[in-house]
Enzyme design. Structure first.
Site, short mmCIF file in Angstrom:
data_model
loop_
_atom_site.label_atom_id
_atom_site.label_comp_id
_atom_site.label_asym_id
_atom_site.label_seq_id
_atom_site.Cartn_x
_atom_site.Cartn_y
_atom_site.Cartn_z
N TYR A 1 -2.64 -15.40 -26.20
CA TYR A 1 -3.63 -14.45 -26.71
C TYR A 1 -2.99 -13.22 -27.36
O TYR A 1 -2.06 -12.64 -26.81
CB TYR A 1 -4.55 -13.97 -25.58
N ARG B 1 -4.26 7.44 7.65
CA ARG B 1 -5.04 6.23 7.40
C ARG B 1 -5.81 5.95 8.67
O ARG B 1 -6.59 6.78 9.13
CB ARG B 1 -4.10 5.09 6.97
N HIS C 1 1.64 4.02 12.67
CA HIS C 1 2.18 3.35 11.48
C HIS C 1 2.78 4.41 10.57
O HIS C 1 2.27 5.53 10.49
CB HIS C 1 1.03 2.61 10.78
N ASP D 1 -5.02 -19.59 -16.46
CA ASP D 1 -4.52 -20.82 -15.85
C ASP D 1 -3.10 -21.17 -16.27
O ASP D 1 -2.54 -22.13 -15.77
CB ASP D 1 -5.41 -22.00 -16.26
N ARG E 1 6.99 -4.26 14.44
CA ARG E 1 5.90 -5.01 13.79
C ARG E 1 6.25 -5.34 12.33
O ARG E 1 5.59 -4.89 11.42
CB ARG E 1 4.60 -4.20 13.78
N LYS F 1 -1.14 -10.90 8.90
CA LYS F 1 -2.40 -10.60 8.21
C LYS F 1 -2.40 -11.20 6.80
O LYS F 1 -1.34 -11.55 6.27
CB LYS F 1 -2.59 -9.08 8.13
C1 LIG Z 1 1.00 -4.51 7.43
C2 LIG Z 1 1.35 -3.77 8.62
C3 LIG Z 1 2.61 -3.94 9.22
C4 LIG Z 1 3.72 -4.73 8.59
O1 LIG Z 1 4.21 -4.02 7.48
P1 LIG Z 1 5.44 -4.55 6.63
O2 LIG Z 1 5.79 -3.44 5.72
O3 LIG Z 1 4.95 -5.77 5.90
O4 LIG Z 1 6.51 -4.90 7.57
C5 LIG Z 1 2.84 -3.31 10.42
N1 LIG Z 1 1.88 -2.54 11.01
C6 LIG Z 1 0.68 -2.34 10.42
C7 LIG Z 1 -0.33 -1.48 11.09
C8 LIG Z 1 0.36 -2.92 9.22
O5 LIG Z 1 -0.82 -2.72 8.66
#
Ligand SMILES: *Cc1c(COP(=O)(O)O)cnc(C)c1O
Length: 451
Positions: A299, A165, A197, A361, A253, A64
């Site tokens: 700055y 979530r 998750h 920049d 994942r 993603k």
């Molecule tokens: C982003 C995400 C992951 C990966 O998470 P990491 O901490 O980068 O390994 C896995 N599952 C879901 C649903 C996510 O949103």
């Protein structure tokens, strides 16, 4: 110098505007004074390391947000070269982009999980993208999409096991499962996955990790009783892949760790887990000049030179995603983000901290009174090492610490105008190399491939 060419969205051929027609096409590496070099060999090796950590599971590389800033298609191909069999995206558009780039089902299953009502579900079903279901309305929409497409939609039921979530609350599961069972009987859906998750995976040993796994197990039992047994259960992100075998199930994942960063820096540097950062962010010094002691820098003069010295201007700023919070000096005397100047540490190189404010920049380094650097010399903001405190190579994690954030945010927010240069393409098979060569995003100045 105009920036219009640099801000061309990826996918638009660079140099196509008449404004630049009189110029010879710039060498991509020189078209912008900075670049992010992304090593596909590192990505491959990181996936192999993750697979070793979770030997019983398949690996879904989470790509993603443009592969956390590393470049979607090239990075995905690197992950597949390492043995990932799945790719995960939050947004449907990212999943469709993978398929449009030619990454077909024979190369990778793709799952997408975040969308409001009205998402392009029919296009996803036709592209053979697996779709997550996180609400009752999503079941109805995916069934309608499957009917319209005349195909079976492959779905994964997302359960909120405690993150709070996305995902179906366990109390709502029976109703959703009943609808899914009807859709399955009709041939509209195939239940591929049941997943969730974690909330505290980056705090290894946190009791909620096991508790969430227990809730997932219960959801699987409910699904089985409803006649919709999932083929795959999945729960683990990078941190859980590295530290919580209980959560590995059939598929892990990881995202962050695929790119070689560690989600648990408190437990050690990337190499502890067999990882190495895939992205090196480097820039060529613009101005290098002598200034007297007592000279205010950038700055609001949050840094003042302590002596006669040499300043170097690095042409990267918050317009490129360098966090302004990683400025140096100021009332609190905060250490700015680290920059490696010269060769590797111990080999004549030295790590300096940003002097004063990070601008849109540019940012400034105090190169010291005896500096030998010249305009055009390359400096490294972060790269393939273990961090300033370990091997002396600054990492995205070091920048995150300087800015009060996490490494995820450093690479993911790297600006679109910073060219990505993909190297290590020898790890790809011929088919993958051909896909990369034809990836439209690689035709722009923002994306190039070097063997
Ligand atoms: C982003 C995400 C992951 C990966 O998470 P990491 O901490 O980068 O390994 C896995 N599952 C879901 C649903 C996510 O949103």
């Amino acid at each position: 110098m105009s920036d219009t060419q640099r801000t061309t969205p990826a996918g638009t051929p660079a140099g196509s505007s008449s404004h630049h027609a009189h110029r010879p096409p710039a060498e991509p590496a020189l078209a912008y004074p900075a670049r992010a070099v992304v090593d596909l060999a590192a990505i491959r090796d990181n996936v192999r390391a993750l697979a070793d950590h979770a030997p019983t599971a398949q690996v879904m590389a989470v790509v993603k947000a443009d592969a956390y800033g590393h470049g979607l298609v090239a990075s995905a191909l690197g992950a597949l070269a390492g043995g990932a069999t799945w790719l995960g995206t939050a947004q449907p558009s990212e999943a469709l982009a993978l398929r449009a780039a030619g990454i077909a089902v024979d190369r990778a299953r793709v799952l997408t999980w975040l969308y409001p009502p009205g998402a392009p579900l029919r296009a996803l079903v036709e592209a053979e993208v697996d779709v997550s279901l996180a609400a009752r309305w999503a079941v109805d929409e995916v069934v309608a999409a499957a009917r319209a497409a005349g195909r079976t939609a492959r779905v994964h039921l997302a359960v909120d096991t405690g993150l709070g979530r996305n995902g179906i609350m366990p109390a709502d599961l029976p109703d959703v499962l009943a609808a899914v069972a009807r859709a399955q009987a009709e041939g509209a859906v195939q239940v591929v996955g049941l997943w969730s998750h974690l909330a505290f995976a980056d705090e290894p040993g946190h009791p909620s990790v096991v508790a969430q796994a227990d809730v997932l197990d219960e959801a699987v039992r409910l699904a089985e009783r409803a006649g919709v047994a999932p083929e795959l259960r999945h729960l683990a992100n990078s941190a859980a892949t590295l530290t919580a075998p209980r959560t590995h199930y059939d598929l892990v994942r990881p995202g962050l760790a695929v790119w070689g960063m560690t989600p648990v820096p408190q437990l050690g540097p990337p190499s502890r887990y067999g990882l190495r950062p895939a992205m090196t962010l480097e820039a060529r010094l613009a101005t290098v000049k002598r200034v007297p002691g007592g000279h205010g820098v950038s700055y609001s003069h949050h840094y003042t030179t302590p002596q006669d010295t040499t300043l170097g201007v690095v042409p990267l700023g918050y317009g490129d995603g360098i966090p302004r919070h990683a400025s140096g000096g100021g009332p609190a005397g905060a250490p700015g983000g680290p920059v490696l100047v010269g060769a590797r540490p111990g080999d004549g190189g030295r790590v300096l901290r940003v002097a004063g404010r990070v601008c849109m920049d540019q940012l400034v380094l105090d190169l010291g009174p005896d500096a030998a650097e010249r305009a055009g010399d390359v400096v490294t903001l972060f790269g393939a090492g273990d961090g300033v405190e370990h091997d002396g190579v600054p990492t995205a994690e070091d920048w995150a610490r300087a800015a009060g954030t996490i490494s995820y945010e450093i690479t993911t927010r790297l600006g679109a105008r910073v060219p990505r240069e993909h190297v290590g393409t020898h790890v790809l098979d011929d088919g993958a190399r051909a896909l990369l060569a034809h990836d439209p995003s690689q035709q722009s100045t923002e994306r190039t491939v070097r063997a």
